[in-house]
Design a protein around this motif. Structure first.
Motif, mmCIF file in Angstrom:
data_model
loop_
_atom_site.group_PDB
_atom_site.id
_atom_site.type_symbol
_atom_site.label_atom_id
_atom_site.label_comp_id
_atom_site.label_asym_id
_atom_site.label_seq_id
_atom_site.Cartn_x
_atom_site.Cartn_y
_atom_site.Cartn_z
ATOM 1 N N LEU A 1 1.408 -10.889 0.712
ATOM 2 C CA LEU A 1 2.541 -11.047 -0.201
ATOM 3 C C LEU A 1 3.595 -11.967 0.398
ATOM 4 O O LEU A 1 4.198 -12.775 -0.306
ATOM 5 N N GLN A 2 3.798 -11.844 1.727
ATOM 6 C CA GLN A 2 4.785 -12.712 2.383
ATOM 7 C C GLN A 2 4.334 -14.166 2.389
ATOM 8 O O GLN A 2 5.140 -15.074 2.252
ATOM 9 N N LYS B 1 7.077 -7.443 -10.404
ATOM 10 C CA LYS B 1 5.808 -8.192 -10.438
ATOM 11 C C LYS B 1 4.721 -7.402 -11.154
ATOM 12 O O LYS B 1 3.916 -7.957 -11.895
ATOM 13 N N PHE B 2 4.672 -6.098 -10.912
ATOM 14 C CA PHE B 2 3.684 -5.242 -11.573
ATOM 15 C C PHE B 2 3.938 -5.218 -13.080
ATOM 16 O O PHE B 2 3.018 -5.350 -13.887
ATOM 17 N N CYS C 1 4.192 -1.468 -4.051
ATOM 18 C CA CYS C 1 3.394 -2.138 -5.088
ATOM 19 C C CYS C 1 2.490 -3.189 -4.459
ATOM 20 O O CYS C 1 2.943 -3.963 -3.614
ATOM 21 N N ASN C 2 1.250 -3.223 -4.892
ATOM 22 C CA ASN C 2 0.290 -4.205 -4.372
ATOM 23 C C ASN C 2 0.707 -5.643 -4.644
ATOM 24 O O ASN C 2 0.209 -6.562 -4.002
ATOM 25 N N GLY D 1 -8.012 1.068 -4.246
ATOM 26 C CA GLY D 1 -6.980 1.428 -5.208
ATOM 27 C C GLY D 1 -7.510 2.341 -6.285
ATOM 28 O O GLY D 1 -6.764 2.814 -7.129
ATOM 29 N N GLY D 2 -8.796 2.610 -6.287
ATOM 30 C CA GLY D 2 -9.375 3.421 -7.340
ATOM 31 C C GLY D 2 -9.472 4.893 -7.028
ATOM 32 O O GLY D 2 -9.913 5.653 -7.868
#
Lengths: 321, 321
Positions: A318-319, B111-112, B153-154, B258-259
């Motif tokens: 992300l960075q 962003k999400f 958040c991813n 993530g599942g």
């Protein structure tokens, strides 16, 4: 609430020994060595590699000597082995490659002791004098004690915290009697009776009586409490944990109750790092080893992070984006 | 350390809705109903049964109405459903059998939000006015707010605690503006970024500013932290948890990061009971339902206790012996 959190935690990796002892296999010597060598590169400073037990009873460890002969000893890493008697200890010493330390080993449940070693609590305490003599004969230093079934027992039920405090006292007395300096007591949740509350109860009672004693925890995840138990341990100032990469030591899906593995090393290291607690371990490398462990045993292992992924990798992406 | 522990915890079971939405299936309507009916007999007082989403997008819930029509509503149990828009809400109301409550639903990650709903934080806040109007039109009471991605958040990374505190304030302001009495805020760890430390950080900040607000947690186990996070939540006085029987909602072995499912209901209930916290749930019955859930989906599910077994059964056997 967080005043007792340690700044650094020592991880004792027991995946190879715990895992290959319980896996149906057969797993080749080469692949056992591969796992140990991979763990050596993660920054983990202590690895329990093999078990010197009777090959007739634990065929998975018939190649213990060969595994020790073949792994690459990395400077700075202590490699240990497990033994249960004189013969096993001598085999461990004979390898010339392992870090050998003695321990005064009690068990909190008389019924468990009776079933496994045909001894009473008093007889087991007495038997420790023989073990101490054996360690001394072999120039093996003894700086730790351990208590199995410290949080409960499938054959006896809940274990009162007072019994554990008394047993710590017995270990320290034995140590004094033999001019030993016992610095560390390991409390093992052998049959997965611990809950976070139980950790507070037992560890709290021990700390209250012996505030300067170093404690370590050996936790099993049979009932899904292992990470929460480790978290409770951190709050009680415990700075040393046994754990197994990928949660080796049993598969929760094999339907053998009580067979689930130890607390999972990479899940534990993840929690510690997210709490700002140092371990010296490279989590990303460790995750690769967890996937390797799964490949070696040939079935899914219980650890979560090897599937879920760490957060630092996401943060870095992300960075960079 | 344990002064804030609640005496009783409310479990909101979401296994049917979370599970059948993600399972490849197909799972028959009959077996979905079987799981809901079995859950109704465990003492759980709230069950999220189905999802009123677009069947073209979530084929697993094409039979939502039929499932609701067929399950046996047990007196004293609240059955809920999930909807995401006007159409879904109207479908839920039309069943005439569900407990319908509105919510002011924010998301902490811009962003999400942008990816999923093509909205900014401000636009999403504004959109809540439309939802409030819709709830009012349909005589749906609104007593709660919720914040998704409250712990990270991813697509955005860590979420500052201050943002969550501010969003709670926005929800309360919106409520006041519309003459609502918002009593409860649900914080959802949508992408499994929470660690026990993160729970302390975020929940602590919210509690400091709004000490009288009731809080609930929606936790995922993708990184193995769910039970430890719930334990941290208990220490912060949180007395309401969403959870799924057997950890339904995704399989950690499906290699889809993530599942992984929600915190597992029976593992959570076990910890609560061992801590002396009441839930009203019959753990042994719940364990049977967890095994039923596994039978229905046809593959292992992540919960531990369904294999490890509860301690009270062991205690009773030992006392009887």
């Amino acid at each position: 609430m967080m005043s007792d959190l340690p700044k650094r935690v020592q991880i004792n990796e027991e995946g190879p020994r715990e895992g290959f002892q319980i896996e149906k296999g057969p797993i080749s010597t080469e692949r056992k060595v591969e796992l140990i060598d991979a763990l050596s590169e993660t920054g983990i400073s202590q690895i329990q590699t093999v078990s010197f037990v009777n090959p007739a009873r634990v065929p998975g460890w018939a190649d213990a000597e060969e595994v020790v002969r073949r792994f690459r000893a990395k400077p700075g890493v202590r490699y240990t082995g497990l033994w249960l008697n004189d013969k096993g200890l001598k085999r461990a010493i004979a390898t010339g490659k392992l870090f050998i330390k003695g321990s005064i080993s009690l068990t909190a449940s008389e019924k468990f002791l009776g079933r496994n070693q045909q001894r009473t609590l008093a007889e087991n305490l007495e038997a420790q004098r023989g073990m101490i003599a054996l360690f001394k004969e072999n120039n093996v230093p003894i700086e730790r004690g351990s208590i199995m079934a410290a949080f409960g027992c499938n054959f006896e039920g809940d274990i009162p915290a007072k019994r554990i405090v008394d047993m710590v006292g017995q270990i320290l007395d034995l140590g004094q009697e033999h001019d030993l300096n016992i610095k560390l007591i390991s409390l093992a949740d052998t049959m997965a009776w611990a809950t976070p509350q139980g950790i507070y109860r037992v560890v709290g009672a021990v700390r209250e009586k012996y505030p300067d004693l170093e404690l370590s925890l050996h936790l099993h995840d049979t009932r899904g409490m292992a990470i929460a138990n480790a978290f409770a341990g951190l709050h009680m100032g415990v700075a040393m944990y046994d754990s197994t990469v990928a949660g080796l030591g049993g598969c929760p899906f094999a339907a053998h109750a009580g067979g689930a593995g130890n607390v999972c090393t990479e899940d534990l290291v993840f929690m510690l790092h997210e709490m700002g607690i140092e371990t010296g371990v490279d989590l990303e490398k460790l995750l690769e080893v967890a996937r390797l462990a799964e490949d070696i045993v040939g079935h899914p292992l219980p650890g979560s992070l090897k599937t879920g992924g760490s957060l630092n990798v996401l943060r870095q992406k992300l960075q960079a984006a």
